[in-house]
Design a protein around this motif. Structure first.
Motif, mmCIF file in Angstrom:
data_model
loop_
_atom_site.group_PDB
_atom_site.id
_atom_site.type_symbol
_atom_site.label_atom_id
_atom_site.label_comp_id
_atom_site.label_asym_id
_atom_site.label_seq_id
_atom_site.Cartn_x
_atom_site.Cartn_y
_atom_site.Cartn_z
ATOM 1 N N THR A 134 -87.513 83.253 -7.724
ATOM 2 C CA THR A 134 -87.527 83.840 -6.387
ATOM 3 C C THR A 134 -88.130 85.230 -6.409
ATOM 4 O O THR A 134 -88.801 85.627 -5.465
ATOM 5 C CB THR A 134 -86.113 83.879 -5.764
ATOM 6 N N ALA A 135 -87.919 85.985 -7.485
ATOM 7 C CA ALA A 135 -88.530 87.311 -7.590
ATOM 8 C C ALA A 135 -90.046 87.189 -7.574
ATOM 9 O O ALA A 135 -90.728 87.993 -6.943
ATOM 10 C CB ALA A 135 -88.053 88.028 -8.853
ATOM 11 N N GLY A 136 -90.571 86.187 -8.246
ATOM 12 C CA GLY A 136 -92.017 85.970 -8.250
ATOM 13 C C GLY A 136 -92.540 85.612 -6.875
ATOM 14 O O GLY A 136 -93.581 86.092 -6.446
ATOM 15 N N LEU A 137 -91.798 84.773 -6.159
ATOM 16 C CA LEU A 137 -92.205 84.394 -4.804
ATOM 17 C C LEU A 137 -92.162 85.587 -3.867
ATOM 18 O O LEU A 137 -93.055 85.778 -3.043
ATOM 19 C CB LEU A 137 -91.305 83.275 -4.273
ATOM 20 N N VAL A 138 -91.129 86.393 -3.980
ATOM 21 C CA VAL A 138 -91.001 87.576 -3.135
ATOM 22 C C VAL A 138 -92.116 88.566 -3.453
ATOM 23 O O VAL A 138 -92.702 89.160 -2.557
ATOM 24 C CB VAL A 138 -89.606 88.213 -3.305
ATOM 25 N N PHE A 139 -92.427 88.748 -4.732
ATOM 26 C CA PHE A 139 -93.490 89.671 -5.105
ATOM 27 C C PHE A 139 -94.835 89.174 -4.583
ATOM 28 O O PHE A 139 -95.632 89.965 -4.087
ATOM 29 C CB PHE A 139 -93.554 89.871 -6.625
ATOM 30 N N ASP A 140 -95.080 87.871 -4.678
ATOM 31 C CA ASP A 140 -96.325 87.310 -4.137
ATOM 32 C C ASP A 140 -96.451 87.591 -2.642
ATOM 33 O O ASP A 140 -97.522 87.935 -2.154
ATOM 34 C CB ASP A 140 -96.391 85.799 -4.370
ATOM 35 N N ARG A 145 -97.538 98.134 -11.821
ATOM 36 C CA ARG A 145 -96.288 98.854 -12.111
ATOM 37 C C ARG A 145 -95.124 98.279 -11.321
ATOM 38 O O ARG A 145 -94.019 98.151 -11.840
ATOM 39 C CB ARG A 145 -96.449 100.337 -11.815
ATOM 40 N N ALA A 146 -95.360 97.942 -10.070
ATOM 41 C CA ALA A 146 -94.297 97.352 -9.247
ATOM 42 C C ALA A 146 -93.849 96.019 -9.832
ATOM 43 O O ALA A 146 -92.655 95.729 -9.878
ATOM 44 C CB ALA A 146 -94.785 97.176 -7.803
ATOM 45 N N TYR A 147 -94.794 95.234 -10.311
ATOM 46 C CA TYR A 147 -94.434 93.946 -10.895
ATOM 47 C C TYR A 147 -93.600 94.141 -12.158
ATOM 48 O O TYR A 147 -92.584 93.481 -12.343
ATOM 49 C CB TYR A 147 -95.688 93.127 -11.198
#
Length: 82
Positions: free
Chosen positions: A17-23, A57-59
């Motif tokens: 979910t973190a990856g989806l939110v970051f995308d 950096r945010a990622y």
């Protein structure tokens, strides 16, 4: 279709979910972060570099984001500014 793709977001592991939110954050913010950097720097190449570095950096530090301190977009702009 795999179960991970078919499952609702809330049923997926935190990493997924973190990856989806970051995308989603990237898709919604890349142009405005670039415009912000370009407006300050007045150099498109430098603005591209700042934008790329801010998202990188945010990622890497996405686990440190605290929504109680502000929105994800404000956090991202803080990274770009610094």
């Amino acid at each position: 279709m795999s179960e991970a793709v078919a499952a609702p977001i809330q049923d997926q592991p935190r990493e997924a979910t973190a990856g989806l939110v970051f995308d989603q954050l990237y898709g919604e913010s890349r142009d405005v972060v670039y415009a912000y950097a370009a407006g300050i720097l007045r150099d498109s190449a430098a603005a591209e570099e700042v934008t790329a570095t801010a998202f990188e950096r945010a990622y890497r530090k996405r686990a440190r984001f605290n929504p109680r301190r502000g929105s994800a977009r404000a956090w991202l702009f803080g990274i770009a500014r610094n």
